[in-house]
Design a protein around this motif. Structure first.
Motif, PDB file in Angstrom:
ATOM      1  N   ARG A  57       0.881  -1.225  -0.065  1.00 42.31           N
ATOM      2  CA  ARG A  57       0.003   0.013   0.041  1.00 42.31           C
ATOM      3  C   ARG A  57       0.824   1.247   0.129  1.00 42.31           C
ATOM      4  NH1 ARG A  57      -2.093  -1.297   6.008  1.00 42.31           N
ATOM      5  NH2 ARG A  57      -1.773   0.679   7.039  1.00 42.31           N
ATOM      6  N   GLU A 105      13.774   9.994   3.247  1.00 41.60           N
ATOM      7  CA  GLU A 105      15.036  10.175   3.303  1.00 41.60           C
ATOM      8  C   GLU A 105      15.554   9.107   2.164  1.00 41.60           C
ATOM      9  OE1 GLU A 105      15.381   9.780   7.641  1.00 41.60           O
ATOM     10  OE2 GLU A 105      16.555  11.376   7.637  1.00 41.60           O
ATOM     11  N   GLU A 125       9.134  12.931  11.672  1.00 46.77           N
ATOM     12  CA  GLU A 125       9.894  12.488  13.004  1.00 46.77           C
ATOM     13  C   GLU A 125       9.449  13.191  14.393  1.00 46.77           C
ATOM     14  OE1 GLU A 125      11.174  12.588  10.120  1.00 46.77           O
ATOM     15  OE2 GLU A 125      12.480  10.710   9.686  1.00 46.77           O
ATOM     16  N   ARG A 279      -2.566   3.217  18.213  1.00 53.42           N
ATOM     17  CA  ARG A 279      -3.051   2.145  17.420  1.00 53.42           C
ATOM     18  C   ARG A 279      -3.423   1.115  18.152  1.00 53.42           C
ATOM     19  NH1 ARG A 279      -0.229   5.785  15.243  1.00 53.42           N
ATOM     20  NH2 ARG A 279      -0.299   6.153  13.059  1.00 53.42           N
ATOM     21  N   LYS A 283      -7.957  -1.545  19.357  1.00 50.81           N
ATOM     22  CA  LYS A 283      -8.143  -3.271  19.051  1.00 50.81           C
ATOM     23  C   LYS A 283      -8.975  -3.540  20.388  1.00 50.81           C
ATOM     24  CE  LYS A 283      -3.825  -3.826  16.468  1.00 50.81           C
ATOM     25  NZ  LYS A 283      -2.667  -3.073  16.621  1.00 50.81           N
TER      26      LYS A 283
HETATM   27  C1  3H9 Z   1      12.012   7.691  11.234  1.00 56.64           C
HETATM   28  O1  3H9 Z   1      11.941   7.341  10.017  1.00 56.64           O
HETATM   29  C2  3H9 Z   1      13.487   8.134  11.834  1.00 56.64           C
HETATM   30  C3  3H9 Z   1      14.466   8.393  10.658  1.00 56.64           C
HETATM   31  O2  3H9 Z   1      14.770   9.525  10.088  1.00 56.64           O
HETATM   32  C4  3H9 Z   1      15.962   8.021  11.212  1.00 56.64           C
HETATM   33  C5  3H9 Z   1      16.654   6.744  11.349  1.00 56.64           C
HETATM   34  C6  3H9 Z   1      17.939   6.743  11.487  1.00 56.64           C
HETATM   35  N1  3H9 Z   1       7.482   1.368  12.025  1.00 56.64           N
HETATM   36  O3  3H9 Z   1      -1.103   3.692  11.368  1.00 56.64           O
HETATM   37  P1  3H9 Z   1      -1.572   2.364  10.738  1.00 56.64           P
HETATM   38  C7  3H9 Z   1       2.724  -0.185  12.048  1.00 56.64           C
HETATM   39  S1  3H9 Z   1      10.975   7.709  12.211  1.00 56.64           S
HETATM   40  C8  3H9 Z   1       6.992   0.406  12.492  1.00 56.64           C
HETATM   41  O4  3H9 Z   1      -2.517   1.939  11.729  1.00 56.64           O
HETATM   42  P2  3H9 Z   1      -2.704   3.532   8.521  1.00 56.64           P
HETATM   43  C9  3H9 Z   1       1.529   0.486  12.827  1.00 56.64           C
HETATM   44  O5  3H9 Z   1       2.010   0.405  14.262  1.00 56.64           O
HETATM   45  C10 3H9 Z   1       9.442   7.098  11.346  1.00 56.64           C
HETATM   46  N2  3H9 Z   1       5.711  -0.039  12.396  1.00 56.64           N
HETATM   47  O6  3H9 Z   1      -1.917   2.678   9.357  1.00 56.64           O
HETATM   48  C11 3H9 Z   1       0.615  -0.495  12.617  1.00 56.64           C
HETATM   49  O7  3H9 Z   1       0.689  -1.736  13.254  1.00 56.64           O
HETATM   50  P3  3H9 Z   1      -0.531  -2.772  13.875  1.00 56.64           P
HETATM   51  C12 3H9 Z   1       8.833   8.103  10.754  1.00 56.64           C
HETATM   52  C13 3H9 Z   1       4.891   0.906  11.671  1.00 56.64           C
HETATM   53  O8  3H9 Z   1      -2.656   3.117   7.225  1.00 56.64           O
HETATM   54  C14 3H9 Z   1       0.547  -0.908  11.099  1.00 56.64           C
HETATM   55  O9  3H9 Z   1       1.751  -0.301  10.792  1.00 56.64           O
HETATM   56  N3  3H9 Z   1       7.785   7.646  10.183  1.00 56.64           N
HETATM   57  C15 3H9 Z   1       5.470   1.936  11.328  1.00 56.64           C
HETATM   58  O10 3H9 Z   1      -3.636   4.293   9.296  1.00 56.64           O
HETATM   59  C16 3H9 Z   1      -0.346   0.042  10.058  1.00 56.64           C
HETATM   60  O11 3H9 Z   1      -0.357   1.520  10.849  1.00 56.64           O
HETATM   61  C17 3H9 Z   1       6.567   7.703  10.790  1.00 56.64           C
HETATM   62  O12 3H9 Z   1       6.428   8.510  11.704  1.00 56.64           O
HETATM   63  C18 3H9 Z   1       6.736   2.406  11.431  1.00 56.64           C
HETATM   64  N4  3H9 Z   1       7.530   3.159  10.885  1.00 56.64           N
HETATM   65  O13 3H9 Z   1      -1.401   4.636   8.293  1.00 56.64           O
HETATM   66  C19 3H9 Z   1       5.282   7.296   9.978  1.00 56.64           C
HETATM   67  N5  3H9 Z   1       4.488   2.837  11.107  1.00 56.64           N
HETATM   68  O14 3H9 Z   1      -1.396  -2.901  12.805  1.00 56.64           O
HETATM   69  C20 3H9 Z   1       4.635   6.443  10.984  1.00 56.64           C
HETATM   70  C21 3H9 Z   1       3.354   2.188  11.118  1.00 56.64           C
HETATM   71  O15 3H9 Z   1       0.087  -3.820  14.361  1.00 56.64           O
HETATM   72  N6  3H9 Z   1       3.616   5.739  10.464  1.00 56.64           N
HETATM   73  N7  3H9 Z   1       3.507   1.029  11.596  1.00 56.64           N
HETATM   74  O16 3H9 Z   1      -1.091  -1.731  14.938  1.00 56.64           O
HETATM   75  C22 3H9 Z   1       2.167   6.585  10.154  1.00 56.64           C
HETATM   76  O17 3H9 Z   1       2.249   7.490  10.276  1.00 56.64           O
HETATM   77  C23 3H9 Z   1       1.108   5.564   9.506  1.00 56.64           C
HETATM   78  O18 3H9 Z   1       1.250   4.378   9.917  1.00 56.64           O
HETATM   79  C24 3H9 Z   1       1.045   5.466   8.033  1.00 56.64           C
HETATM   80  C25 3H9 Z   1      -0.048   4.616   7.722  1.00 56.64           C
HETATM   81  C26 3H9 Z   1       0.293   7.007   7.545  1.00 56.64           C
HETATM   82  C27 3H9 Z   1       2.037   5.087   7.305  1.00 56.64           C
END
Ligand code: 3H9
Length: 685
Positions: A57, A105, A125, A279, A283
Motif C-alpha cells: 500500500r 530520506e 519524526e 494504534r 483493538k
Molecule cells: C524515522 O523514520 C527515523 C529516521 O529519520 C531516522 C533513522 C535513523 N515502524 O498507522 P497504521 C505499523 S521515524 C514500525 O494503523 P494507516 C503500525 O504500528 C519514522 N511500525 O496504518 C500498525 O501496526 P499494527 C517516521 C509501523 O494506514 C501498522 O503499521 N515515520 C510504522 O492508518 C499500520 O499502521 C513515521 O512516523 C513504522 N514506521 O497509516 C510514520 N508505521 O497494525 C509512522 C506504521 O500492528 N506511520 N507501523 O497496529 C504512520 O504515520 C502511519 O502508519 C501511516 C499509515 C500513515 C504510514
C-alpha cells in the motif's frame, strides 16, 4: 529467511522492490536489501539506471520504530543512503502511498523522484519526539529551501505530491496506475545524462549568508507558542540551521548528535509510546479482528445543540448522510445555523474547500419526527444529561428505528446499561462520548455496556477511525475513563484551596506541568453553575456562594478569576477572602502549601484513579488511559499520558507521595494494583 527486497531487470534498468507489509518500514532486512540492490546495479555494466519502489500500500513509511531502543542490526540507514547517493548510475525513487521519515530520506538520497498524484511526502519524526536522522534535515533544505524545510520538518505535516512537484521535491508525476513504467522510462531518460545531482552537493536552494539568521529568527518568533515544552522542534531547527550554514559533512554530525540525544530522552520515549498506544487502542481484546462489521450508510442524531451539531459534522465531512432530530423547528434552525458558520470558518482557515463544505451540508437533513430515522444504521443521542430524558429518547428510538441499527448515547457520566434497558435491543446499545467541540476534538470514549455485542463495538471503533477520531473502549462507570479521573483531582484541588493553596498556584502547577489549563481555569471555562441547584439563598459551599454572587465563570466575567473583555483571567482578592472565610467556617487551618504537595495531591490522585479503572477492568490497558488524557484533556504529549508518566516517575514514588497525605485524603481509595506494582518494581506500560 527470504529477503523482503528483490530486484527485477527491465532492459537496462534494475528495479529494487521492497515488500515489507504493512508499511514497508525500513527494518534491518530492508536496509540490507537496498544496499545489496544498489551494489548489484553498480556491479553490472549492463545496468544503466536504478529504480527504487515498493509493493503493497505504500512506499517506505519510515524507519522501523519497533527497532528503536534495541541494539542496532545490519547496515544503518545513513550509510545505506550515502551509498545510494554516491551511485554513478542515476537512482530514481518511485513513490506511492506515503513516503515518510526514513522513507522520504531514501527518496532524497535518490537522484530523482517520481510520484503518483495521490502520494504524500513528509518528515514526521518530530511527532515521535525525534528528527530525521538519516540526512533528512540536511538534504530536504537543499532540495526545497530552508523556509519550506522548516515548515515540513518542525511541524511534521506531510504534503501532497502535486505540491511536492511544485516545490521541486518531486521531479515527475506519474499516472496513478502507471508508476513503475513511468519511473523506468524516466530512469532510462536520465541515464543518458553525463552526471546526476547528489542532493548533499546541492547549494542552489540554500539562502544567502546575509539572510539566514533573519529566516530563523522570524520562524522562531512566529511559532514559539506552538512548540513550547517540546524538545524535538528546537533540535530540528538547530539541524536545519546547520544545513544552511555548514558544509554537508559538518551538518550531518550535528544531526547525528542531536538525534542521539532525542532518542535517549524521555520525551521521545513518551511520544513513541503514544504512537503505538493510539494504534493499540483501536483493538478490542475479546472481539476477533475479522468480526463482520455492520454497514453504516446513514446516521441519525438526536439534538441539534452544540454537541449534536458538532457530532453531525464529523459524519457529514466524512461523506456519511445525517438526519438530525429536534423537538422544535427553531432549535433545528439554530443548530444548522451554527453548523453552517463552523463550516464557513473551516473554509476560511483553509481546512476545506467551499465545495467540500457545501457538499457536507447537503448531506444533512432535519426532522421533528422519529419516524424519519427509521432507516438509519446508527443513531446517536445528544440531549440533556438526565437519565429520564435519555430513557424516553431511547424508548422512542427503539420503537421507530429498524432492527439491527445501533443506538448510541453521548452521555458523559450516566449508566449506559440503564439506558440500554429502555430498549428491547440492549446488545445494540452503547455509549459514544464525544468531547467538546465535537467536530474538533480527536478523542471518542466508546462505552461498552454489559450486553453490547462484539460486532456493534467493532463497527463503532472502525467508524470512529473513518471520521478521524481516536477511539478508546471504556467500561460502564461514573465518568468512564477521562471524567472519572478528573473527579479526584477536582476534589483535592477544592480542598487544597481551603487548606491554603491559591487557585492560581494550583493552576500554575498544572500549566507548568504542560497542561493547557488547571482545575480552576477549567471550572471557570465550563461554568461554575454546572450542577448548581440555582437557589441563590441556599449556600452550602464555596461554589454555591460564587454562583450566588454571579461569579459563574468566564461567561459572567468572573468566577475563581476576574476576566477582562478578552476573557483573560486575573487572580481575585474577593475570591481569596471568600476562600479564607470558608476555611474558617469549616475549621480548616490554612498553611503554606508547596508545588510538590499540589502535584502529589492532584496529579498523583489521578494516577491512582487510573489504576482503579484498570483493576476494575474499566479500561482494557494502561496505554488506553494515556490516549484518553492526551487526546481529550490536553495532557502534554511529551509526558506520554498519566500512566506512562507514572511509570517514569516510579510507582513507588507515586505510592509514597499519596501515603504522605493520607491524613488529608480520607476519601482516597488506594488502588491495590498500584500498590502491588510499586512493591514489585513493575510499571503499567
Ligand atoms: C524515522 O523514520 C527515523 C529516521 O529519520 C531516522 C533513522 C535513523 N515502524 O498507522 P497504521 C505499523 S521515524 C514500525 O494503523 P494507516 C503500525 O504500528 C519514522 N511500525 O496504518 C500498525 O501496526 P499494527 C517516521 C509501523 O494506514 C501498522 O503499521 N515515520 C510504522 O492508518 C499500520 O499502521 C513515521 O512516523 C513504522 N514506521 O497509516 C510514520 N508505521 O497494525 C509512522 C506504521 O500492528 N506511520 N507501523 O497496529 C504512520 O504515520 C502511519 O502508519 C501511516 C499509515 C500513515 C504510514
Amino acid at each position: 529467511m527470504t529477503s523482503p527486497v528483490r530486484t527485477e531487470r527491465h532492459d537496462d534498468v534494475l528495479v529494487i522492490v521492497s515488500d515489507n507489509p504493512p508499511v514497508n518500514a525500513l527494518g534491518a532486512a530492508v536496509r540490507q536489501g537496498l544496499k545489496d540492490g544498489v551494489e548489484e546495479g553498480l556491479a553490472d555494466d549492463a545496468v544503466k539506471a536504478i529504480v527504487i519502489r515498493c509493493d503493497g500500500r505504500t512506499f517506505h513509511a519510515g524507519a522501523d520504530i519497533t527497532e528503536f531502543g534495541k541494539p542496532p542490526q545490519g547496515p544503518n540507514l545513513p550509510e545505506t543512503l550515502d551509498a545510494m547517493e554516491a551511485s554513478s548510475k542515476p537512482v530514481v525513487a518511485a513513490i506511492h502511498g506515503t513516503a515518510l521519515g526514513g522513507g522520504l530520506e531514501v527518496a532524497l538520497s535518490c537522484h530523482y523522484r517520481v510520484a503518483v498524484p495521490s502520494a504524500k511526502l513528509g518528515l514526521p519524526e518530530v511527532n515521535l519526539g525525534l528528527l530525521p536522522g538519516a540526512g533528512g534535515t540536511q538534504r530536504l533544505p537543499r532540495v526545497v529551501g530552508v523556509e519550506k524545510a522548516l515548515d515540513m520538518i518542525v511541524f511534521g505535516k506531510p504534503i501532497g505530491a502535486k505540491e511536492a512537484e511544485a516545490i521541486g521535491l518531486v521531479d515527475k508525476l506519474a499516472d496513478e496506475d502507471a508508476l513503475a513504467e513511468t519511473a523506468i522510462a524516466f530512469a532510462k531518460e536520465m541515464a543518458k545524462k553525463d552526471s546526476h545531482p547528489a542532493t548533499s552537493a546541492r547549494t542552489d536552494k540554500l539562502p544567502d549568508a546575509t539572510e539566514v539568521e533573519q529566516i530563523f529568527e522570524d520562524f522562531k518568533q512566529k511559532n514559539h507558542r506552538k512548540i513550547r515544552g517540546f524538545d524535538a522542534p528546537a533540535a530540528n531547527i538547530r539541524c536545519i540551521h546547520a544545513a544552511a550554514t555548514l558544509p554537508f559533512e559538518e551538518g550531518i554530525k550535528v544531526e547525528r548528535e542531536e538525534f542521539m540525544k532525542l532518542m535517549q530522552g524521555d520525551q521521545s520515549k513518551a511520544q513513541r509510546h503514544l504512537f503505538f498506544a493510539e494504534r493499540q487502542a483501536a483493538k478490542i481484546d475479546d472481539v476477533p479482528k475479522d468480526t463482520p462489521l455492520i454497514p453504516v450508510k446513514k446516521v441519525g442524531i438526536i439534538g441539534a445543540g452544540t454537541m449534536g451539531g458538532g457530532i453531525a459534522m464529523n459524519f457529514l465531512s466524512a461523506g456519511i448522510p445525517v438526519t438530525m432530530l429536534e423537538m422544535k423547528q427553531e432549535a433545528l434552525d439554530r443548530g444548522t445555523g451554527v453548523m453552517q458558520k463552523n463550516y464557513a470558518g473551516n473554509v476560511k482557515r483553509g481546512r476545506m474547500s467551499e465545495e467540500q463544505a457545501k457538499a457536507a451540508m447537503d448531506r444533512l437533513s432535519t426532522t421533528l419526527d422519529y419516524a424519519d430515522l427509521a432507516d438509519c444504521d446508527l443513531v446517536i443521542e445528544a440531549v440533556f444529561e438526565s437519565m429520564d430524558v435519555k430513557k424516553d429518547v431511547f424508548g422512542k428510538l427503539d420503537a421507530h428505528v429498524k432492527d439491527g441499527a445501533i443506538l448510541a448515547s453521548n452521555t458523559s457520566y450516566l449508566n449506559v446499561d440503564e439506558i440500554a434497558q429502555a430498549t428491547k435491543r440492549p446488545g445494540y446499545v452503547l455509549g459514544m462520548h464525544f468531547f467538546s467541540p465535537a467536530n474538533v476534538m480527536k478523542l471518542l470514549e466508546v462505552v461498552r455496556g454489559a450486553e453490547t455485542r462484539g460486532d456493534v463495538l467493532a463497527t463503532v471503533m472502525a467508524l470512529s477511525k473513518k471520521i478521524g477520531k481516536v477511539a478508546v473502549v471504556a467500561g460502564v462507570c461514573h465518568g468512564f475513563i477521562g471524567n472519572r479521573m478528573l473527579s479526584p483531582r477536582q476534589r483535592e484541588a477544592n480542598k487544597l484551596i481551603l487548606e491554603g493553596a491559591k487557585p492560581w498556584d494550583i493552576d500554575r502547577v498544572h500549566q507548568e506541568f504542560g497542561m493547557p489549563m488547571g482545575p480552576f481555569q477549567m471550572a471557570d471555562l465550563a461554568g461554575l453553575d454546572i450542577g448548581w441547584h440555582r437557589d441563590p439563598n441556599r449556600i452550602e459551599s464555596l461554589r454555591d456562594e460564587l454562583c450566588a454572587m454571579d461569579r459563574r465563570g468566564q461567561k459572567t466575567g468572573a468566577g475563581f478569576y476576574d476576566y477582562d473583555e478578552n476573557r483573560r483571567g486575573t487572580p481575585s482578592q474577593d475570591v481569596e477572602d471568600l476562600i479564607r472565610k470558608w476555611a474558617d467556617k469549616e475549621g480548616v487551618e490554612q498553611r503554606e502549601i508547596s508545588d510538590e504537595q499540589i502535584r502529589e495531591r492532584t496529579i498523583y490522585t489521578m494516577v491512582n484513579e487510573g489504576a482503579l479503572i484498570l483493576e476494575e477492568g474499566m479500561a482494557q490497558r494502561a496505554s488506553d488511559i494515556d490516549v484518553v488524557w492526551v487526546y481529550g484533556y490536553g495532557w502534554p504529549r511529551y509526558r506520554g499520558g498519566p500512566m506512562f508518566w507514572a511509570d517514569l516517575e516510579g510507582l513507588d514514588t507515586i505510592v509514597g507521595g499519596l501515603e504522605k497525605h493520607a491524613d488529608k485524603m480520607p476519601e482516597l481509595k488506594m488502588s491495590a494494583l498500584l500498590k502491588d506494582k510499586a512493591a514489585k518494581g513493575e510499571t503499567f506500560n
